[in-house]
Design a protein around this motif. Sequence first.
Motif, short mmCIF file in Angstrom:
data_model
loop_
_atom_site.label_atom_id
_atom_site.label_comp_id
_atom_site.label_asym_id
_atom_site.label_seq_id
_atom_site.Cartn_x
_atom_site.Cartn_y
_atom_site.Cartn_z
N UNK A 1 -8.36 10.77 -5.56
CA UNK A 1 -9.07 11.76 -4.74
C UNK A 1 -9.98 12.63 -5.60
N UNK A 2 -9.48 12.96 -6.77
CA UNK A 2 -10.28 13.78 -7.70
C UNK A 2 -11.53 13.03 -8.14
N UNK A 3 -11.35 11.75 -8.48
CA UNK A 3 -12.50 10.93 -8.91
C UNK A 3 -13.54 10.87 -7.79
N UNK A 4 -13.07 10.62 -6.58
CA UNK A 4 -14.00 10.48 -5.45
C UNK A 4 -14.72 11.81 -5.17
N UNK A 5 -14.00 12.92 -5.33
CA UNK A 5 -14.62 14.23 -5.10
C UNK A 5 -15.75 14.46 -6.09
N UNK A 6 -15.51 14.06 -7.35
CA UNK A 6 -16.58 14.19 -8.37
C UNK A 6 -17.75 13.28 -8.02
N UNK B 1 -2.55 17.36 2.70
CA UNK B 1 -3.03 17.65 4.05
C UNK B 1 -1.97 18.40 4.85
N UNK B 2 -0.73 17.96 4.70
CA UNK B 2 0.34 18.65 5.42
C UNK B 2 0.43 20.10 4.97
N UNK B 3 0.34 20.26 3.63
CA UNK B 3 0.47 21.60 3.09
C UNK B 3 -0.63 22.53 3.55
N UNK C 1 0.84 -1.20 0.00
CA UNK C 1 0.00 0.00 0.00
C UNK C 1 0.87 1.24 0.00
N UNK C 2 0.76 2.00 -1.08
CA UNK C 2 1.56 3.24 -1.18
C UNK C 2 1.13 4.23 -0.10
N UNK C 3 -0.15 4.22 0.22
CA UNK C 3 -0.64 5.17 1.23
C UNK C 3 -0.04 4.84 2.61
N UNK D 1 -16.42 8.89 3.31
CA UNK D 1 -15.38 8.24 4.11
C UNK D 1 -14.16 7.95 3.27
N UNK D 2 -14.38 7.51 2.04
CA UNK D 2 -13.24 7.20 1.17
C UNK D 2 -12.43 8.45 0.84
N UNK D 3 -13.13 9.58 0.75
CA UNK D 3 -12.41 10.84 0.52
C UNK D 3 -11.50 11.12 1.72
N UNK D 4 -12.06 10.93 2.91
CA UNK D 4 -11.26 11.13 4.12
C UNK D 4 -10.02 10.23 4.11
N UNK D 5 -10.22 9.01 3.63
CA UNK D 5 -9.14 8.02 3.70
C UNK D 5 -8.14 8.12 2.55
N UNK D 6 -8.48 8.94 1.55
CA UNK D 6 -7.58 9.02 0.40
C UNK D 6 -7.04 10.42 0.15
#
Lengths: 477, 64
Positions: B15-20, B60-62, A21-23, B49-54
């Motif tokens: 992340x982009x796909x999930x946001x859409x 996020x750091x930035x 897992x890259x994440x 939830x998947x957005x949160x996880x991906x």
Amino acid sequence: MSACAQSRTESGAHEMPFMDSARLARLAALSRSELETLQLRKLRRQLARLHGSSAYYRRRMDEAGLAVDALASLDVFRARFPVSTKADFLADQTAHPPFGERLGVAREEVALVTMTGGTSGQGQEIYGRSQRDIHMQGYLHALPWFLAGLRPGDIAINCVPAGGLTTGGWGPGEGLRIAGATAFHVGGTLSTDAKIDLMQRIGEVHFIYASTNYLHTLTEAMLRRGLEPKRAFPTLRTLFIAAEGYPVEWAERIETLWGCRLQEGYGSTQCAGFGASTCADGVVSPRGGRGLMHMFEWETLFEVLDPATHEPVASGETGELVVTNLSIEGSPVIRFCTGDAARFISHRDTGSGRAWNGIECGTIGRFDDMLKIRGNNVWPSTIDAAVFSYGEVAEYAGRVYTSADGKTEIEVRVAFTEQAAGADAATRAQSLEAIRTTIKERTNVWMTLITCARNELPEFSYKARRWKDERQQGYRL
Amino acid sequence: MRNAYDAADAAARDHLILSRMLADAEVLCGTRDALLAGQYHHLRGRIAALIELTVPIDHEEGAA
């Protein structure tokens, strides 16, 4: 790790979760400073949301003069945000039933209701989880299991009773679905022998999840039937336990008998699943002794505090776990005092190379389970570790009571395994005396040990409750 | 190094796909069909939830 378990697990790609897992690899590569920056961002987001949606937390923030926008560091949060206790939550939900003002989402958004077990005798906390939380709860079960080797397509046996009102009843099912496993939820629905029969019919089993105590019961039942676990289930890759302490000697025996690594997770309703796990490292350290559980600190902010002073304990010391959910939206906990006692190991001392702090395997206890016996603080988990360090013991139960002449007495009933029970009387007496001495060494209390048949003691399908404090009854007139 | 960039690219794409998908699920949640409404909310919760996880961790750091 036992040599047998080592040979089974050495070659598998499942041993390398950070390559799969890259994440996870990115999370494992974070520096401590990067990890804390991530935590702070999530914390600010959580507190800003709760200030708008939860009167309970808004009041706490306002009373502490904490403006989320001005929350400059985790240190400021730890210093100024007031802790919550079980009593605070119970008072909140009594005043504002059923969920209390801490809920944080609209009641209509609650899609799963869970409650704590109520074993403390104080009452049960109630938690309302959103649809999003249900997935998060599943993820917080799937994550440690992935780290422990579970992969899509694997066959998993869940021995923890499913459903009901507990997080432990719903999280594992969701976690195994999310993980992509084919799961058999056998907990609470089949007898131990029926579980073994089913597992034999399935044949190819990769993963077993059970409470510590139930894994002991399952192993005991297999041996009673003349089945050697590692030969009966040669494809088994991971045994995963939670909820109770155990001696290292027991863990080593389990690994040898099953021929695979034993992994452990720390979790709770307040964590909405697991907050820490052994990852792929196993509960027995490669250097011998106890392994470590590494905290998923980007999802749950952990503090390990002295319960009296609320000051952080030093690495190597035991303190109370205080948790803050960073990603849960329904009934989140913010600086909640769990009452769970854990030995804290700083990320600097874990030897993992990751920036995640750790807690010691097999020694999680409860501050409120503590028995005060003749001036000594005695935790049931300590006695469990002492008693089960002897392979002859199948199960035990203890009670503290007041004798007719007003003295505190402790009786421990020990049931030997079938093989040990068949030994001559002198050998059994010798074993009993050795156990008694070990208990005294670890608790500073001499206890009276007697033997009994295995069927005189209960079988626990989830968390074992082996101790009864009957001292109050001794004072009744 | 290249692997790290590839992984970061993949994370950003996911992340982009999930946001859409979340935006589309929000539209579905506006349905007047009561039988489907709960199911659309279920779907939206999963995606959220998947957005949160991906969320890309570097992002996020930035943003901290």
